[in-house]
Design a protein around this motif. Structure first.
Motif, mmCIF file in Angstrom:
data_model
loop_
_atom_site.group_PDB
_atom_site.id
_atom_site.type_symbol
_atom_site.label_atom_id
_atom_site.label_comp_id
_atom_site.label_asym_id
_atom_site.label_seq_id
_atom_site.Cartn_x
_atom_site.Cartn_y
_atom_site.Cartn_z
ATOM 1 N N PHE A 21 0.835 -1.199 0.000
ATOM 2 C CA PHE A 21 0.000 0.000 0.000
ATOM 3 C C PHE A 21 0.874 1.255 0.000
ATOM 4 N N PHE A 22 1.898 1.288 0.839
ATOM 5 C CA PHE A 22 2.771 2.459 0.897
ATOM 6 C C PHE A 22 3.507 2.666 -0.429
ATOM 7 N N ARG A 23 3.862 1.579 -1.086
ATOM 8 C CA ARG A 23 4.601 1.686 -2.349
ATOM 9 C C ARG A 23 3.705 2.132 -3.507
ATOM 10 N N THR A 24 2.442 1.743 -3.447
ATOM 11 C CA THR A 24 1.543 2.053 -4.572
ATOM 12 C C THR A 24 0.668 3.279 -4.336
ATOM 13 N N HIS A 25 0.708 3.817 -3.135
ATOM 14 C CA HIS A 25 -0.103 4.998 -2.812
ATOM 15 C C HIS A 25 0.812 6.094 -2.265
ATOM 16 N N GLN A 26 1.637 6.627 -3.114
ATOM 17 C CA GLN A 26 2.595 7.642 -2.700
ATOM 18 C C GLN A 26 1.908 8.948 -2.281
ATOM 19 N N ASP A 27 0.685 9.174 -2.779
ATOM 20 C CA ASP A 27 0.018 10.444 -2.507
ATOM 21 C C ASP A 27 -0.840 10.419 -1.241
ATOM 22 N N ILE A 28 -0.820 9.316 -0.519
ATOM 23 C CA ILE A 28 -1.543 9.265 0.754
ATOM 24 C C ILE A 28 -0.871 10.203 1.748
ATOM 25 N N SER A 29 -1.661 10.948 2.515
ATOM 26 C CA SER A 29 -1.097 11.908 3.464
ATOM 27 C C SER A 29 -0.299 11.200 4.559
ATOM 28 N N ARG A 30 0.646 11.931 5.107
ATOM 29 C CA ARG A 30 1.488 11.366 6.173
ATOM 30 C C ARG A 30 0.648 10.991 7.391
ATOM 31 N N GLU A 31 -0.388 11.809 7.685
ATOM 32 C CA GLU A 31 -1.229 11.514 8.838
ATOM 33 C C GLU A 31 -1.943 10.178 8.670
ATOM 34 N N ASN A 32 -2.445 9.902 7.452
ATOM 35 C CA ASN A 32 -3.154 8.641 7.240
ATOM 36 C C ASN A 32 -2.200 7.450 7.255
ATOM 37 N N LYS A 33 -0.978 7.647 6.789
ATOM 38 C CA LYS A 33 0.025 6.586 6.907
ATOM 39 C C LYS A 33 0.349 6.325 8.374
ATOM 40 N N LEU A 34 0.428 7.411 9.141
ATOM 41 C CA LEU A 34 0.692 7.266 10.579
ATOM 42 C C LEU A 34 -0.427 6.476 11.249
#
Length: 582
Positions: free
Chosen positions: A335-348
């Motif tokens: 998911f992190f590799r294919t969704h580079q435009d996800i916000s940092r907060e949502n990754k957190l």
């Protein structure tokens, strides 16, 4: 001029009052005093002793109101720093720790004093404490708070007129460790989405409306609260369901109003938020109705814009797959590799959920790589690591003579729970439910695990309807039983919901039968460290399902951004325990 004093019964406040009202030139002609909790007899005597002050006292009363209502079934004690003061290193020896426990207990007790209820107090028990076993201070918070609440209530029995002398309801005290996922996962109800995505100030929303001249717009503050019938109806439903209902309301209004039909015809059938606001000016007799409708249409539009822009459906799907055990490290990495435009907060938030389920992995090299792949800042990593401070962990045997405490990690995934049979939803991203929901049902049935939950005393002979398995203190807990989450099947994003899952506005106590309390005593649940919107929703739902009035209390009501900020403020060092006294 006369004055009303509403104050806590503290020495400092009494001294200020006496200074204001004593002597030949008092600040006010008469003072009407209302204390927020029971006042000690010596302070009353202190006021009476000064004849000049006593002659100017028009009233002196105890109101027992040291809490803030969230809605008709929720309250907070306004302890925003509870996580920091109760769950960090060296908390036991600090003045903040004891002060937080004591003031929280007093404020909880005033809830029962104001409602004339005397609860049977249950609490989540600390781990075994003996010469060879260690426990952490954070484990003791429910125990200490329960004891302090019980002491306040025992005093109320003798000093408050008509206060019950036997148990009339039940109180369960837990802390945030019961469910570390609920505060950070995306909750897809209308209420939760509004507070999570719209940067609201409490319940205050700022709306843009046409100005009086019609040449521009101006900002208008509105409160999203129970007095708004549309908010009350939509708050606990899925955001997609809320959107459909709003459009149905709009169509219904137009179909029944010829003037609205003419206005719609002039706009070629389009009725945007701006057109609805213009309709207010064209149809002043329907101002209030259209105002509320246009407000919620605007909010729904904003929510769906944010959901689309931030790819929240993809984020939410992975969150719930992690929670229900349908995804793991591989899926997060992909998911992190294919969704580079996800916000940092949502990754957190994804990583915090992953950390709550897989603490042993997040502290390994794999966890470091995940955080690096997500591009988290140093502050973000602190929040992930500090999930440990509120995890319900196992105890560990001490080494020779000393009391060094190391964090012991469970090998088993704690985020996977049993499927709730018969509650499948027709909406996707509706699978998640808070652990508190299970606990409330067990409390109602008298089925709380006796090795995990103790009671301050045996029930009195007049207390009926409670399982004997809960009636006395039992042996200390060794290892908590595991609750399980698993996938709820079915569901579409925007198909009308027709399942009877209790999440509609009809589940709220306000619309329930007036004789609901005849079927069971009130249940109070208090969460130390912050409650969530999903837990408040569960209380609304279960009040209807169980036909009992259920009230949720907490030190605060936290939306995900606020909770994450609190975690960042906590120390991530381990606590030690020495010379323990409860």
């Amino acid at each position: 001029m006369d004055a009303i004093y509403f104050m806590q019964p503290t020495k400092q406040n009494i001294d200020i009052f006496m200074s204001n009202m004593s002597g030949k030139r008092p600040l006010y002609k008469k003072a009407y005093i209302f204390f927020s909790s029971p006042i000690q007899k010596e302070w009353v005597a202190h006021i009476r002793k000064d004849s000049s002050v006593l002659a100017r006292v028009g009233a002196l009363s105890e109101m027992n109101l040291e809490y803030f209502a969230i809605d008709s079934q929720g309250f907070v004690t306004d302890h925003d720093k509870a996580l920091e003061e109760l769950f960090t290193e060296n908390a036991e020896g600090s003045m903040n720790y004891n002060s937080c426990i004591n003031t929280m207990a007093t404020r909880i007790a005033t809830v029962f004093a104001s409602m004339k209820e005397f609860p049977r107090v249950h609490y989540r028990v600390a781990r075994t404490i003996d010469a060879s076993t260690l426990t952490t201070l954070r484990d003791l918070v429910p125990t200490k708070l329960a004891a302090s609440v019980w002491n306040c209530l025992a005093r109320y029995k003798s000093i408050i007129p008509e206060f019950p002398q036997t148990e009339t309801c039940e109180l369960l005290i837990v802390d945030r460790s019961i469910d570390q996922i609920a505060p950070v996962i995306h909750e897809w109800t209308y209420d939760a989405m509004c507070h999570d995505l719209l940067s609201m100030d409490g319940n205050k929303y700022v709306q843009e409306v046409p100005n009086t001249s019609g040449s521009g717009t101006e900002k208008k503050e509105v409160l999203l609260e129970d007095h708004d019938p549309i908010w009350f109806e939509l708050r606990d439903v899925h955001v997609a369901d809320a959107n459909l209902r709003l459009h149905e309301k709009m169509r219904d209004f137009i179909s029944k109003n010829k003037a609205a039909q003419l206005h719609q015809a002039r706009t070629n059938g389009e009725l945007s938020t701006k057109e609805l606001q213009k309709m207010v000016q064209a149809l002043p007799q329907y101002t209030d109705q259209i105002d509320k409708l246009s407000l919620h249409v605007e909010i729904a539009e904003k929510l769906f814009d944010i959901i689309k822009e931030e790819h929240l459906k993809d984020v939410g799907q992975l969150e719930q797959d992690l929670v229900f055990g349908d995804a793991g490290s591989k899926e997060v990495i992909d998911f992190f590799r294919t969704h580079q435009d996800i916000s940092r907060e949502n990754k957190l938030r994804l990583l915090m959920i992953y950390a709550a389920i897989n603490p042993e992995k997040i502290q390994s090299e794999k966890g470091a790589k995940l955080m690096q792949l997500a591009g988290l800042s140093a502050d973000d990593m602190i929040a992930v690591n500090n999930m440990r401070c509120i995890c319900a962990h196992e105890t560990k045997k001490s080494s020779k003579g000393g009391f060094p405490l190391k964090f012991e990690i469970r090998k088993k995934k704690r985020g996977i729970r049993k499927e709730r049979i018969g509650e499948e939803s027709t909406w996707t991203l509706s699978r998640f439910y808070p652990i508190l929901e299970d606990l409330i049902e067990k409390l109602s049935k008298g089925e709380l695990p006796k090795d995990e939950y103790h009671c301050m005393s045996d029930p009195s002979s007049s207390f009926r309807g409670i399982s004997s398995s809960m009636s006395a203190r039992t042996s200390p807990a060794h290892q908590p039983a595991q609750s399980m989450r698993s996938r709820r099947t079915g569901g579409t994003w925007a198909r009308p919901r027709n399942s009877d899952d209790g999440y509609s506005s009809d589940s709220v106590l306000k619309h329930a039968s007036s004789d609901m309390r005849k079927l069971g005593r009130r249940l109070f649940i208090f969460v130390v460290g912050g409650a969530t919107r999903s837990e408040l929703r569960a209380v609304h739902k279960l009040s209807s399902k169980l036909k009992r009035e259920i009230i949720l209390g907490s030190s605060s009501l936290d939306d995900p951004p606020k909770f994450i900020t609190k975690l960042k403020m906590m120390s991530n060092e381990e606590l030690s325990l020495d010379d323990l006294q409860i």
